[in-house]
Write an enzyme that holds these catalytic residues in place. Structure first.
Site, PDB file in Angstrom:
ATOM      1  N   CYS A   4       0.918  -0.992  -0.032  1.00  0.00           N
ATOM      2  CA  CYS A   4      -0.032   0.043  -0.100  1.00  0.00           C
ATOM      3  C   CYS A   4       0.788   1.041  -0.038  1.00  0.00           C
ATOM      4  O   CYS A   4       1.612   1.362   0.748  1.00  0.00           O
ATOM      5  CB  CYS A   4      -0.930   0.046   1.163  1.00  0.00           C
ATOM      6  SG  CYS A   4      -1.880   1.589   1.226  1.00  0.00           S
ATOM      7  N   ASP A  32      -0.220  -5.760   0.798  1.00  0.00           N
ATOM      8  CA  ASP A  32      -1.509  -6.003   0.106  1.00  0.00           C
ATOM      9  C   ASP A  32      -1.505  -7.143  -0.584  1.00  0.00           C
ATOM     10  O   ASP A  32      -0.723  -7.564  -1.424  1.00  0.00           O
ATOM     11  CB  ASP A  32      -2.088  -4.909  -0.741  1.00  0.00           C
ATOM     12  CG  ASP A  32      -2.629  -3.740  -0.368  1.00  0.00           C
ATOM     13  OD1 ASP A  32      -2.995  -3.587   0.946  1.00  0.00           O
ATOM     14  OD2 ASP A  32      -2.295  -2.616  -0.662  1.00  0.00           O
ATOM     15  N   ILE A  35       3.518 -15.183 -23.311  1.00  0.00           N
ATOM     16  CA  ILE A  35       4.484 -14.956 -22.076  1.00  0.00           C
ATOM     17  C   ILE A  35       5.064 -16.273 -21.541  1.00  0.00           C
ATOM     18  O   ILE A  35       4.275 -17.421 -21.368  1.00  0.00           O
ATOM     19  CB  ILE A  35       3.526 -14.288 -20.941  1.00  0.00           C
ATOM     20  CG1 ILE A  35       3.070 -12.936 -21.462  1.00  0.00           C
ATOM     21  CG2 ILE A  35       4.201 -14.307 -19.752  1.00  0.00           C
ATOM     22  CD1 ILE A  35       2.147 -12.258 -20.635  1.00  0.00           C
ATOM     23  N   GLU A  36       6.293 -16.413 -21.160  1.00  0.00           N
ATOM     24  CA  GLU A  36       6.826 -17.559 -20.489  1.00  0.00           C
ATOM     25  C   GLU A  36       6.349 -17.415 -19.030  1.00  0.00           C
ATOM     26  O   GLU A  36       6.392 -16.558 -18.522  1.00  0.00           O
ATOM     27  CB  GLU A  36       8.526 -17.600 -20.723  1.00  0.00           C
ATOM     28  CG  GLU A  36       8.701 -18.793 -20.556  1.00  0.00           C
ATOM     29  CD  GLU A  36       9.293 -19.159 -18.970  1.00  0.00           C
ATOM     30  OE1 GLU A  36       9.118 -20.301 -18.503  1.00  0.00           O
ATOM     31  OE2 GLU A  36       9.558 -18.210 -18.434  1.00  0.00           O
ATOM     32  N   SER A  37       5.910 -18.582 -18.419  1.00  0.00           N
ATOM     33  CA  SER A  37       5.276 -18.565 -17.134  1.00  0.00           C
ATOM     34  C   SER A  37       6.344 -18.165 -16.120  1.00  0.00           C
ATOM     35  O   SER A  37       6.156 -17.529 -15.041  1.00  0.00           O
ATOM     36  CB  SER A  37       4.638 -19.976 -16.703  1.00  0.00           C
ATOM     37  OG  SER A  37       5.429 -20.905 -16.755  1.00  0.00           O
ATOM     38  N   GLU A  52      -5.810  -0.319  -8.206  1.00  0.00           N
ATOM     39  CA  GLU A  52      -6.495   0.193  -9.381  1.00  0.00           C
ATOM     40  C   GLU A  52      -5.534   0.471 -10.452  1.00  0.00           C
ATOM     41  O   GLU A  52      -5.610   0.201 -11.808  1.00  0.00           O
ATOM     42  CB  GLU A  52      -7.431   1.471  -9.072  1.00  0.00           C
ATOM     43  CG  GLU A  52      -8.499   1.528  -8.459  1.00  0.00           C
ATOM     44  CD  GLU A  52      -8.233   1.405  -6.906  1.00  0.00           C
ATOM     45  OE1 GLU A  52      -9.364   1.576  -6.270  1.00  0.00           O
ATOM     46  OE2 GLU A  52      -7.058   1.342  -6.393  1.00  0.00           O
TER      47      GLU A  52
END
Length: 135
Positions: A50, A57, A72-74, A92
């Site tokens: 935060c 968070d 994307i490669e994991s 957000e």
């Protein structure tokens, strides 16, 4: 010429030095897209900080994208998401930033990112960001 960032092929994964390093790894570890329609990731243990209180968070991140040329490669996604562990960011802004970073890394036809923050003080927060590739 920009420096390339790659993760070790074996052994323990290094801790990200920054979100910028995470973005670079996400981009540089991408691989040619196979013939698939949609790719979905669910990261069930996401942590950020935060920016007001400095408290952690916790939550989940869901990423869904329609690949064009790259995927994307994991392991690089784990590294990238880990880079937020010490980063101050509002829930957000996280959805928007992750969507922008995926677009920059692999240029998918479409990406949708959902961030589900674990409730604190009885308040649950979920945010969503979607981006569409402009041809």
């Amino acid at each position: 010429m920009s420096e390339n960032y790659y993760l070790p092929r074996s052994g323990p994964m290094p801790r990200p030095a920054s979100v910028e390093e995470g973005r670079n790894v996400l981009r540089d570890e991408a691989f040619p897209a196979p013939d698939v329609s949609v790719v979905r990731f669910k990261a069930l243990e996401f942590t950020a900080v935060c920016p007001k209180t400095g408290q952690p968070d916790f939550g989940q991140v869901e990423i869904e994208y329609v690949p064009r040329n790259k995927c994307i490669e994991s392991k690089s996604l784990k590294f990238y998401l880990w880079s937020y562990r010490d980063e101050g960011a509002y829930c957000e802004s996280l959805a928007a930033q992750i969507a922008d970073d995926v677009m920059a890394a692999i240029e998918p036809a479409r990406v949708k990112v959902m961030v589900h923050q674990t409730p604190r003080g009885g308040i649950q927060l979920e945010t969503e960001a979607e981006r569409i590739h402009e041809a």
